[in-house]
Design an enzyme around this catalytic site. Structure first.
Site, PDB file in Angstrom:
ATOM      1  N   HIS A 372      51.988 -41.990  36.222  1.00 37.63           N
ATOM      2  CA  HIS A 372      50.836 -42.886  36.391  1.00 37.63           C
ATOM      3  C   HIS A 372      49.704 -42.314  36.916  1.00 37.63           C
ATOM      4  O   HIS A 372      49.749 -42.017  38.280  1.00 37.63           O
ATOM      5  CB  HIS A 372      51.477 -44.395  37.011  1.00 37.63           C
ATOM      6  CG  HIS A 372      52.421 -45.090  36.301  1.00 37.63           C
ATOM      7  ND1 HIS A 372      53.331 -45.701  36.952  1.00 37.63           N
ATOM      8  CD2 HIS A 372      52.713 -45.168  34.908  1.00 37.63           C
ATOM      9  CE1 HIS A 372      54.271 -46.325  36.015  1.00 37.63           C
ATOM     10  NE2 HIS A 372      53.876 -45.998  35.024  1.00 37.63           N
ATOM     11  N   HIS A 510      56.087 -41.625  42.436  1.00 41.28           N
ATOM     12  CA  HIS A 510      55.267 -42.864  42.113  1.00 41.28           C
ATOM     13  C   HIS A 510      54.570 -43.276  43.359  1.00 41.28           C
ATOM     14  O   HIS A 510      54.571 -42.797  44.372  1.00 41.28           O
ATOM     15  CB  HIS A 510      56.202 -43.782  41.443  1.00 41.28           C
ATOM     16  CG  HIS A 510      56.480 -43.463  40.015  1.00 41.28           C
ATOM     17  ND1 HIS A 510      55.895 -44.448  38.951  1.00 41.28           N
ATOM     18  CD2 HIS A 510      57.221 -42.667  39.407  1.00 41.28           C
ATOM     19  CE1 HIS A 510      56.597 -43.931  37.873  1.00 41.28           C
ATOM     20  NE2 HIS A 510      57.199 -42.872  38.171  1.00 41.28           N
ATOM     21  N   GLU A 602      59.138 -44.252  45.438  1.00 39.70           N
ATOM     22  CA  GLU A 602      57.731 -44.909  45.603  1.00 39.70           C
ATOM     23  C   GLU A 602      57.335 -44.526  46.997  1.00 39.70           C
ATOM     24  O   GLU A 602      57.770 -45.027  48.032  1.00 39.70           O
ATOM     25  CB  GLU A 602      57.974 -46.196  45.195  1.00 39.70           C
ATOM     26  CG  GLU A 602      58.316 -46.891  43.930  1.00 39.70           C
ATOM     27  CD  GLU A 602      57.364 -46.884  43.073  1.00 39.70           C
ATOM     28  OE1 GLU A 602      56.364 -46.839  43.421  1.00 39.70           O
ATOM     29  OE2 GLU A 602      57.915 -47.153  41.583  1.00 39.70           O
TER      30      GLU A 602
END
Length: 756
Positions: A372, A510, A602
């Protein structure tokens, strides 16, 4: 004693006049421009220059005059945005990217009297955010005039905070005042004197409500009792807020203001009849003044690693990677696995003692970041990591030397460079929650890999004979490989990369949360969330815990949740499907289609942390990045060889008893099977060979157990090969012997089937 003369009186008077500190009032900024579709008719924005602050500000400043010098030194802080006064950032659609109009007026230069020592002007692009979004600002530093309920308290008024999916959730998506009047406020305590330079506002994050603040005022204080407003001439300045809940709107004060407290005071908001609430999310920009009590360097030093801590766009990233390759040419190799939709190279840095070559028995490891594009911390951490490994290897750091010599490491810092460039142009606070997340074509790459989970579960439901089922190396469906398939070019490049290199372990970096997730990421019956384990559940939990337990932020038991789920109660690790359903994830695809085990990390509550926070983020993650790479050496490894020729057997199947997931050997016959410490019964088999089994003991050491296998050819092939090697043909007697042997095998298999 002589009396002072008149000239001495005048000198003394001018001296006190010059050294008296002045608290400068903020000035209104040129407000954000809106497009015709977003800005309602008749809306106007006031802009002008503001006079000095009222007397109470001067009194507050005098109380600190002994501690704070009249001239405040400038602090060089890296910011990647150009200086602007007010910006409205357009929301990112999936497929069409609109060009955003940016205010073009330059800040007016305000002339100051030479006799009046003033605080030097500081623009928002020189001062970082205080840290509402990154949680650097604690909940105790936030107060409000009122709030509707706990889930809408002042601690939820943080930029980009995300709400829960249920209305009335304790984790809601903004601060919302209980009253509906112009006396409501959200207050931030900076804890120290701070030069405030700007404010960023968002509306409420909610799937049930639509609440935004249209206009607001700002006040400052040193004691939270006496407040100084921003002035526009003789009136309080009114700043433009939001026209939609998600787009961040930046207001930069034309003149900075030194204070400890700042308040945001909404004036108008979306009414929704009589049901509209005053709700907002915010970030405050400001430079903390030097603290005289922090006089020693070790009290302020974040990290001793001299790395390039900044946000790198594509050209800067490529330049840095080339510099690392030139600094360590003997252990690095820079290569590309393909191109993005716009033609940017997907660059990979290989780090190994023999770059460019797969060495027998040496495992392959990969880190992938930037899937992303707006989740940028992983990109910068991998750039830092390659610099760190290069430098420490040259310095003789034995831990790094051993890692480089025993592992072939591949670092892909940006899988979605197109998306990153979109987010980078807006900057760390203005890209919002989704701008740059998708590829240029509007594809979410985390859902773009082949859904092999459904293939596996459908086969389990339809096939009654479990011996015919496969549990690894699931083929990619034909419709997915066609040219018309909706698959990003970046995704295809990564899949080809997986086919070329026999990866053993990897991690997908991420941002936006603080947790490590492990497969499966997809629920079996398409439920929104459900614990869906793999046969290697215990080892995946080991992997996730290896990263989470060594991460300085994740391992802090007192940290607060980022958004709407408290992962501390799960020890900061969770099964991916138990968090939310993600069909087509890279982790699941990697596990079912290749030998590689992969988790998602994350890294931060803030998807795009400010450049000033990068040194601390590296400090938080450095040990975790190293420890996780070292896990590639857990379990067993070995070489599957032909018993007669000693050549390696490729594509041999390695089966561990009681774990319904096999792996296969690489082209040279070497294999790696990740396992927790314990005793295992392992079987190796290959087409045309008799299977072989042995017991392998896995220890707690940071090196694998060697379990080699030598497979003998099946008797039929042995006889045939022996005869053919002599240049002859099989006799009639040999053919009969082979036929009888085959019949006996079939009869034995039939008797076993009846007894089951």
């Amino acid at each position: 004693m002589t009396l002072p003369t008149l000239s001495q009186h005048m000198t003394l008077f001018l001296f006190f006049l010059c050294i008296s500190p002045v608290l400068i009032s903020c000035r209104a900024t040129a407000t954000a421009r809106y497009t015709s579709t977003a800005r309602p008719k008749g809306t106007s924005t006031e802009a002008g220059s503001f006079p000095a602050a009222p007397a109470d500000s001067s009194r507050a400043a005098k109380s600190n005059s002994r501690k704070t010098p009249s001239k405040v030194p400038e602090t060089p802080l890296h910011i990647e945005r150009k200086p602007i006064r007010s910006v409205k950032i357009a929301k990112k659609p999936k497929s069409v990217l609109k060009k955003v109009e940016v205010a073009s007026e330059k800040p007016k230069v305000v002339k100051k009297s030479k006799a009046s020592p003033v605080v030097p002007k500081e623009t928002a692009t020189q001062c970082p955010p205080l840290g509402l979004e990154s949680l650097k600002v604690k909940d105790t530093q936030l107060r409000a005039s009122s709030y509707k309920r706990r889930g809408l308290g002042p601690h939820r008024g943080r930029l980009n905070i995300q709400s829960g999916i249920e209305d009335g959730d304790i984790y809601d998506g903004a601060w919302c005042a209980h009253e509906r009047n112009t006396k409501q406020w959200l207050e931030v305590d900076a804890l120290r004197l701070t030069r405030f330079t700007g404010v960023i506002l968002q509306g409420r994050s909610s799937i049930w409500s639509w609440d935004v603040v249209y206009t607001y005022k700002v006040q400052f204080s040193n004691d939270s009792q006496l407040w100084t407003p921003c002035m526009n001439g003789t009136q309080e300045a009114i700043f433009q807020g939001n026209r939609d809940p998600e787009t961040p709107v930046l207001v930069v004060f034309n003149t900075s203001t030194v204070a400890r407290y700042i308040r945001i005071n909404p004036q108008t908001w979306y009414q929704n009849g009589t049901q509209g609430d005053i709700c907002l999310r915010a970030e405050v920009l400001g430079c903390t003044l030097p603290d005289p009590n922090m006089a020693y360097p070790w009290q302020t030093e974040v990290t001793q690693d001299k790395l390039d801590f900044k946000h790198h766009n594509y050209k800067e990233m490529r330049k840095l990677m080339k510099a690392v390759n030139e600094a360590c040419p003997h252990i690095t190799r820079l290569y590309s696995i393909g191109k993005s939709y716009t033609g940017l190279q997907l660059l990979v840095m290989e780090i190994s003692d023999n770059p460019g070559t797969h060495e027998l028995g040496e495992p392959e490891f990969r880190y992938v970041a930037g899937m992303h594009g707006n989740e940028v911390l992983g990109r910068e951490l991998l750039l830092n990591l390659m610099q760190f490994l290069c430098r420490e290897y040259k310095l003789g750091n034995q831990r790094v030397v051993h890692l480089v010599q025993e592992t072939r490491i591949h670092l892909l810092p940006s899988m979605n460079p197109d998306g990153y460039e979109m987010a980078f142009k807006k900057g760390s606070e203005l890209s919002g929650w989704t701008l740059g997340r998708y590829s240029y074509e509007g594809i979410d790459m985390n859902h773009n890999f082949a859904d092999l989970n459904s293939v596996m579960w459908t086969a389990l439901e339809l096939e009654t004979n479990r011996s015919k089922l496969i549990n690894h190396y699931f083929p990619i469906p034909e419709q997915y490989t066609s040219e018309d398939a909706f698959v990003a070019s970046e995704t295809r490049a990564v899949i080809n990369w997986m086919h070329e290199i026999p990866f053993v372990l990897g991690a997908n970096l991420h941002g936006g949360e603080l947790v490590v997730t492990y497969p499966f990421d997809m629920t079996r019956d398409w439920a929104p969330r459900e614990h869906t384990p793999t046969p290697d559940e215990s080892f995946f939990r080991w992997l996730a815990a290896a990263y989470a337990s060594t991460n300085q932020v994740m391992s802090n038991p007192d940290r607060r949740p980022c958004h709407n789920k408290d992962f501390v109660r799960y020890n900061n690790i969770i099964n991916g499907a138990d968090w939310h359903n993600v069909p087509g994830s890279m982790n699941d695809f990697s596990y079912l289609h290749t030998n590689c085990f992969e988790v998602t990390v994350e890294l931060s509550c803030d998807k795009f942390p400010h450049a000033s926070e990068l040194p601390n983020e590296w400090k938080n993650n450095r040990e975790s990045l190293l420890v996780y790479m070292e896990q590639v050496h857990r379990g067993i490894k070995g070489v599957i060889r032909d018993k007669d020729t000693e050549t390696g057997i490729s594509d041999a199947v390695i089966q561990v008893e009681d774990i319904d997931h096999h792996i296969r050997s690489a082209a040279d016959g070497d294999y790696w099977r990740l396992l927790n410490p314990g005793e295992y019964r392992v079987t190796a088999s290959a087409s045309g060979y008799l299977p072989s089994s042995r017991t392998c003991q896995v220890m707690y050491d940071y090196f694998p157990t060697i379990c080699d296998f030598r497979l003998a050819k099946e008797p039929r092939l042995r006889i045939k090969m022996k005869k053919l090697n002599k240049g002859g043909q099989l006799t009639r007697e040999m053919r009969l012997r082979l036929r009888l042997r085959r019949l006996r095998k079939l009869q034995l298999a039939g008797r076993r089937a009846k007894t089951m």
